[in-house]
Scaffold this active site. Structure first.
Site, PDB file in Angstrom:
ATOM      1  N   ARG A 154      31.063  39.025  37.192  1.00 10.17           N
ATOM      2  CA  ARG A 154      32.136  39.087  36.177  1.00 10.17           C
ATOM      3  C   ARG A 154      31.794  38.249  34.947  1.00 10.17           C
ATOM      4  O   ARG A 154      32.670  37.633  34.328  1.00 10.17           O
ATOM      5  CB  ARG A 154      33.487  38.609  36.752  1.00 10.17           C
ATOM      6  CG  ARG A 154      34.029  39.442  37.874  1.00 10.17           C
ATOM      7  CD  ARG A 154      34.344  40.876  37.437  1.00 10.17           C
ATOM      8  NE  ARG A 154      34.993  41.595  38.503  1.00 10.17           N
ATOM      9  CZ  ARG A 154      34.340  42.278  39.459  1.00 10.17           C
ATOM     10  NH1 ARG A 154      33.027  42.339  39.446  1.00 10.17           N
ATOM     11  NH2 ARG A 154      35.008  42.915  40.399  1.00 10.17           N
ATOM     12  N   SER A 222      42.402  42.962  39.245  1.00 17.84           N
ATOM     13  CA  SER A 222      42.298  41.601  39.794  1.00 17.84           C
ATOM     14  C   SER A 222      42.714  40.594  38.737  1.00 17.84           C
ATOM     15  O   SER A 222      42.132  40.550  37.656  1.00 17.84           O
ATOM     16  CB  SER A 222      40.859  41.306  40.207  1.00 17.84           C
ATOM     17  OG  SER A 222      40.428  42.247  41.147  1.00 17.84           O
ATOM     18  N   GLU A 318      40.683  36.341  35.837  1.00 13.58           N
ATOM     19  CA  GLU A 318      39.688  37.338  35.407  1.00 13.58           C
ATOM     20  C   GLU A 318      40.171  38.025  34.131  1.00 13.58           C
ATOM     21  O   GLU A 318      39.386  38.549  33.350  1.00 13.58           O
ATOM     22  CB  GLU A 318      39.482  38.363  36.534  1.00 13.58           C
ATOM     23  CG  GLU A 318      38.405  39.360  36.239  1.00 13.58           C
ATOM     24  CD  GLU A 318      38.155  40.329  37.389  1.00 13.58           C
ATOM     25  OE1 GLU A 318      38.005  39.884  38.537  1.00 13.58           O
ATOM     26  OE2 GLU A 318      38.119  41.543  37.117  1.00 13.58           O
TER      27      GLU A 318
HETATM   28  C1  LIG Z   1      44.096  49.013  38.139  1.00 18.91           C
HETATM   29  C2  LIG Z   1      42.903  48.242  37.628  1.00 18.91           C
HETATM   30  C3  LIG Z   1      41.765  48.125  38.417  1.00 18.91           C
HETATM   31  C4  LIG Z   1      40.641  47.428  37.954  1.00 18.91           C
HETATM   32  N1  LIG Z   1      39.556  47.359  38.763  1.00 18.91           N
HETATM   33  C5  LIG Z   1      38.446  46.698  38.349  1.00 18.91           C
HETATM   34  C6  LIG Z   1      37.279  46.641  39.186  1.00 18.91           C
HETATM   35  O1  LIG Z   1      37.246  47.190  40.279  1.00 18.91           O
HETATM   36  N2  LIG Z   1      36.205  45.952  38.718  1.00 18.91           N
HETATM   37  C7  LIG Z   1      36.195  45.345  37.489  1.00 18.91           C
HETATM   38  O2  LIG Z   1      35.165  44.751  37.139  1.00 18.91           O
HETATM   39  N3  LIG Z   1      37.288  45.396  36.678  1.00 18.91           N
HETATM   40  C8  LIG Z   1      38.402  46.055  37.075  1.00 18.91           C
HETATM   41  N4  LIG Z   1      39.514  46.105  36.272  1.00 18.91           N
HETATM   42  C9  LIG Z   1      39.485  45.408  34.971  1.00 18.91           C
HETATM   43  C10 LIG Z   1      39.160  46.334  33.753  1.00 18.91           C
HETATM   44  O3  LIG Z   1      39.244  47.667  34.129  1.00 18.91           O
HETATM   45  C11 LIG Z   1      37.764  46.050  33.185  1.00 18.91           C
HETATM   46  O4  LIG Z   1      37.646  44.695  32.832  1.00 18.91           O
HETATM   47  C12 LIG Z   1      37.469  46.914  31.959  1.00 18.91           C
HETATM   48  O5  LIG Z   1      36.103  46.822  31.634  1.00 18.91           O
HETATM   49  C13 LIG Z   1      38.309  46.518  30.752  1.00 18.91           C
HETATM   50  O6  LIG Z   1      38.103  47.497  29.741  1.00 18.91           O
HETATM   51  P1  LIG Z   1      39.119  47.635  28.536  1.00 18.91           P
HETATM   52  O7  LIG Z   1      38.527  48.553  27.534  1.00 18.91           O
HETATM   53  O8  LIG Z   1      40.465  48.007  29.033  1.00 18.91           O
HETATM   54  O9  LIG Z   1      39.119  46.124  28.009  1.00 18.91           O
HETATM   55  P2  LIG Z   1      40.219  45.377  27.131  1.00 18.91           P
HETATM   56  O10 LIG Z   1      41.262  44.801  28.023  1.00 18.91           O
HETATM   57  O11 LIG Z   1      40.681  46.236  26.022  1.00 18.91           O
HETATM   58  O12 LIG Z   1      39.338  44.191  26.550  1.00 18.91           O
HETATM   59  C14 LIG Z   1      38.813  43.217  27.433  1.00 18.91           C
HETATM   60  C15 LIG Z   1      38.098  42.136  26.618  1.00 18.91           C
HETATM   61  O13 LIG Z   1      36.945  42.702  26.007  1.00 18.91           O
HETATM   62  C16 LIG Z   1      37.016  42.612  24.580  1.00 18.91           C
HETATM   63  N5  LIG Z   1      36.489  43.879  24.082  1.00 18.91           N
HETATM   64  C17 LIG Z   1      36.883  45.128  24.441  1.00 18.91           C
HETATM   65  N6  LIG Z   1      36.098  46.052  23.851  1.00 18.91           N
HETATM   66  C18 LIG Z   1      35.203  45.371  23.099  1.00 18.91           C
HETATM   67  C19 LIG Z   1      34.125  45.760  22.247  1.00 18.91           C
HETATM   68  N7  LIG Z   1      33.809  47.049  22.042  1.00 18.91           N
HETATM   69  N8  LIG Z   1      33.399  44.793  21.625  1.00 18.91           N
HETATM   70  C20 LIG Z   1      33.686  43.485  21.815  1.00 18.91           C
HETATM   71  N9  LIG Z   1      34.700  43.053  22.611  1.00 18.91           N
HETATM   72  C21 LIG Z   1      35.449  43.981  23.232  1.00 18.91           C
HETATM   73  C22 LIG Z   1      38.484  42.385  24.251  1.00 18.91           C
HETATM   74  O14 LIG Z   1      38.648  41.671  23.052  1.00 18.91           O
HETATM   75  C23 LIG Z   1      38.931  41.585  25.477  1.00 18.91           C
HETATM   76  O15 LIG Z   1      38.618  40.238  25.315  1.00 18.91           O
HETATM   77  C24 LIG Z   1      40.654  46.819  36.686  1.00 18.91           C
HETATM   78  C25 LIG Z   1      41.803  46.946  35.879  1.00 18.91           C
HETATM   79  C26 LIG Z   1      42.902  47.650  36.341  1.00 18.91           C
HETATM   80  C27 LIG Z   1      44.125  47.787  35.461  1.00 18.91           C
END
Ligand SMILES: Cc1cc2nc3c(=O)[nH]c(=O)nc-3n(C[C@H](O)[C@H](O)[C@H](O)COP(=O)(O)OP(=O)(O)OC[C@H]3O[C@@H](n4cnc5c(N)ncnc54)[C@H](O)[C@@H]3O)c2cc1C
Length: 331
Positions: A154, A222, A318
């Site tokens: 992570r 998580s 996380e």
């Molecule tokens: C139901 C559920 C299950 C999940 N299961 C898992 C799992 O099994 N494993 C796991 O690892 N994670 C899991 N996650 C967490 C999540 O899915 C991941 O962390 C995912 O990669 C987040 O993507 P996002 O685009 O929604 O990020 P966001 O929440 O939009 O952004 C996350 C962070 O990244 C930054 N960011 C986003 N895009 C960019 C970019 N292009 N450039 C620079 N910074 C950026 C944002 O500023 C923020 O700080 C889960 C979440 C949910 C809701």
């Protein structure tokens, strides 16, 4: 002020000064330079807006997927605004295997390297050849090779040296044609000689049965990371808690499932105002409908304090918690 409620999967009521969607690095830089404070957002599945954010939220919509192959590998370049699960599904349809264990993780492709998303024994960093980005200060385009991304559990360079310094615009993947499936983890180990498609289907079925659907109960997956302790600390804990699970991550470090700790501390299923510790996966906090940011913070702090008191382990979130002025720390 526009609402952020539908822009993050925890669905807290919060607003911001403005929301700008961009579909190119140039459009991003222009919007970024006009904002006093800005927060980059993908699909908001790892972000909680705890209160009104006094800045501009820049939503990544950079699209595009390109593929070529060599004798031994598939090379796929993916725009950072593409949906992660949509990309994994496309890989399955085309017979580009390796990412099947990471099916149904919400979020954008651009966020996947940031916390090196992982599930069912696979982390995405293993399949990333490089990450393309622009520096926020100068707009300069840079390419970070996988070896320099410092991928760990992570974690990556994007949460450390490059935190808040870049916009990720594209992620380049390399998937070997000769691959070995990862089936060692939990319920996947019960499958008999599965195909990649069967693993993909099984992962989706397991996730749907265990994890709350954000469309029903807002959540960000998580909430806490699984803590890594020294193996000697783990042995000490084991002398008190004989059934404590642990997985060796190196010769002197052991990872303990945070869900087990939270369960043992009595939080599983517990409700604080409108926030619930999920009954079948206590690592997930959910929004029962009308949760307030301060409820989430209070409940999360209570969990952290109790785990620290009972096990002498400091849980770390996380998720990204965003307050009025940007990302905040819980402790
Ligand atoms: C139901 C559920 C299950 C999940 N299961 C898992 C799992 O099994 N494993 C796991 O690892 N994670 C899991 N996650 C967490 C999540 O899915 C991941 O962390 C995912 O990669 C987040 O993507 P996002 O685009 O929604 O990020 P966001 O929440 O939009 O952004 C996350 C962070 O990244 C930054 N960011 C986003 N895009 C960019 C970019 N292009 N450039 C620079 N910074 C950026 C944002 O500023 C923020 O700080 C889960 C979440 C949910 C809701």
């Amino acid at each position: 002020m526009p609402s952020l409620q539908s822009h993050h999967t925890f669905s807290l009521q919060a607003n911001c000064l403005s929301i700008v969607e961009f579909n190119s690095a140039d459009a991003f830089i222009s919007a970024y330079n006009q904002a006093d404070h800005a927060y980059i957002l993908g699909e908001g599945s790892n972000t909680l807006f705890l209160e009104d954010y006094q800045g501009t939220v820049l939503v990544n919509r950079i699209a595009g997927i390109n593929h070529f192959d060599t004798e031994s590998h598939h090379h796929i370049s993916v725009g950072a605004g593409e949906s992660w699960h949509g990309f994994v599904s496309l890989c399955m349809q085309n017979g580009w295997y390796g990412l099947e264990n990471l099916a149904l993780i919400p979020g954008s492709v651009g966020a996947c390297p940031i916390q090196n998303i992982g599930a069912y024994g696979v982390e995405v960093g293993k399949f990333i050849s490089s990450v393309e980005a622009v520096l926020l200060t100068s707009g300069e385009k840079i390419i970070i090779k996988s070896a320099d991304c410092n991928f760990a559990y992570r974690d990556s360079i994007f949460k450390n040296e490059l935190a808040n310094k870049v916009l990720i615009t594209q992620v380049n993947f390399v998937l070997p044609k000769m691959y070995s499936l990862e089936t060692s983890y939990g319920e996947l180990s019960k499958l008999t000689a599965p195909t990649a498609q069967q693993i993909f289907d099984a992962v989706i079925a397991i996730r749907k049965s265990k994890l709350p659907d954000p469309a029903q109960f807002g959540n960000a997956g998580s909430f806490f990371k699984n803590p890594v302790v020294t193996t000697s600390q783990f042995e000490t804990l084991k002398s008190t808690y004989a059934d404590i699970p642990g997985f060796g991550v190196s010769h002197d470090e052991t990872k303990i499932p945070a869900a087990w700790l939270i369960d043992q501390a009595g939080f599983k299923g517990k409700v604080f105002n409108q926030v619930r510790c999920h009954p079948t996966q206590p690592l997930v906090l959910t929004n029962l409908g009308n949760a307030q940011g301060e409820d989430v913070v209070t409940f999360a702090k209570e969990i952290i304090c109790e785990i620290s008191r009972k096990f002498n382990i400091k849980l770390e979130p996380e998720v990204r918690l965003v307050g009025a002025k940007g990302v905040i720390d819980l402790v």
